[in-house]
Structures are given as C-alpha cells and as structure tokens.
Design a protein around this motif. Sequence first.
Motif, short mmCIF file in Angstrom:
data_model
loop_
_atom_site.label_atom_id
_atom_site.label_comp_id
_atom_site.label_asym_id
_atom_site.label_seq_id
_atom_site.Cartn_x
_atom_site.Cartn_y
_atom_site.Cartn_z
N GLU A 61 0.86 -1.18 0.00
CA GLU A 61 0.00 0.00 0.00
C GLU A 61 0.89 1.22 0.00
O GLU A 61 1.94 1.25 0.64
CB GLU A 61 -0.92 0.00 1.22
N VAL A 63 0.92 5.41 0.54
CA VAL A 63 0.21 6.57 1.06
C VAL A 63 0.60 7.77 0.21
O VAL A 63 1.77 8.10 0.06
CB VAL A 63 0.56 6.82 2.55
N VAL A 69 -4.78 6.24 0.63
CA VAL A 69 -3.98 5.04 0.50
C VAL A 69 -4.29 4.40 -0.85
O VAL A 69 -5.45 4.21 -1.21
CB VAL A 69 -4.29 4.05 1.65
#
Length: 134
Positions: A61, A63, A69
């Motif tokens: 993931e 950010v 996200v």
Amino acid sequence: MFQEFKKFISRGNVIELAVGLIMATYFGAIVKSLVSDIIMPPVGYLIAGVDFAELKLQIAEKVLADGTVEAVTINYGTFINTIITFVIVAFAIFMVVRLYNNLLKKQEEEAPPAPPVPTPQEQLLTEIRDLLKK
C-alpha cells in the motif's frame, strides 16, 4: 531533399506498409474489444463469476501526499486478457497468410506452362528453313 522525400514516399512499398500498419492497429483494437468485452465476461461467469480484468495481486500500500492510500498491485488478469488477445490476433493473421498463400498457389497452378524449348537439332533445322526461304 523534398524531391528525394517525394520519391521515397511515392514508392508503392511505403504506401502499402502504411496502410497495413493502420489496418493492423485498428484490427488489434477490434480484437482487444472482442476479448475484453465479449469473450472474457462469459468465461469469467463460467468460472464462478470472475472478471479477469479485476484479477490482481496486492503487494503493498502506498500513502499519497493527500493522505489517501493506494494499493500497489500486479494486474495479472489484464495480462491474461492480453495473452488471449495476442493468440486471437496471431491466429487471424495466420489464417489471412494461409489464404493468401493458397491463392498464390492456385494462380501458379492455373498459369499456362512455358512453351518447350526447342532442341539444338530443331533450332538448326529452323535456321536452315529460314535460310532456304530467303
């Protein structure tokens, strides 16, 4: 330089190549649509409602600067669609080339055979006949 370019572009091979490239581009788009929009939905439905375009493997993931996200994924479903598209395009091109080769072979078979070459004796007799006519 312009005359040289004009001579180059007016050659038949370049124009035929350009037309072939344009046709292949749009043929590829048509086949891609065929695979993505017509073939893969029923195939996905038959294997428990899977949409191949949505098949992916999330590896991380990320950010973003605004705080959202975003998933980092490997889109193997899209890759499967691309492989199927390639196979269909390759098969279609194979069929076109096969048809073209069959047409060429048929034209060669229909062409009249070349007249037989006279033997050296026949050539000599023909020359003697022509001399006697004079």
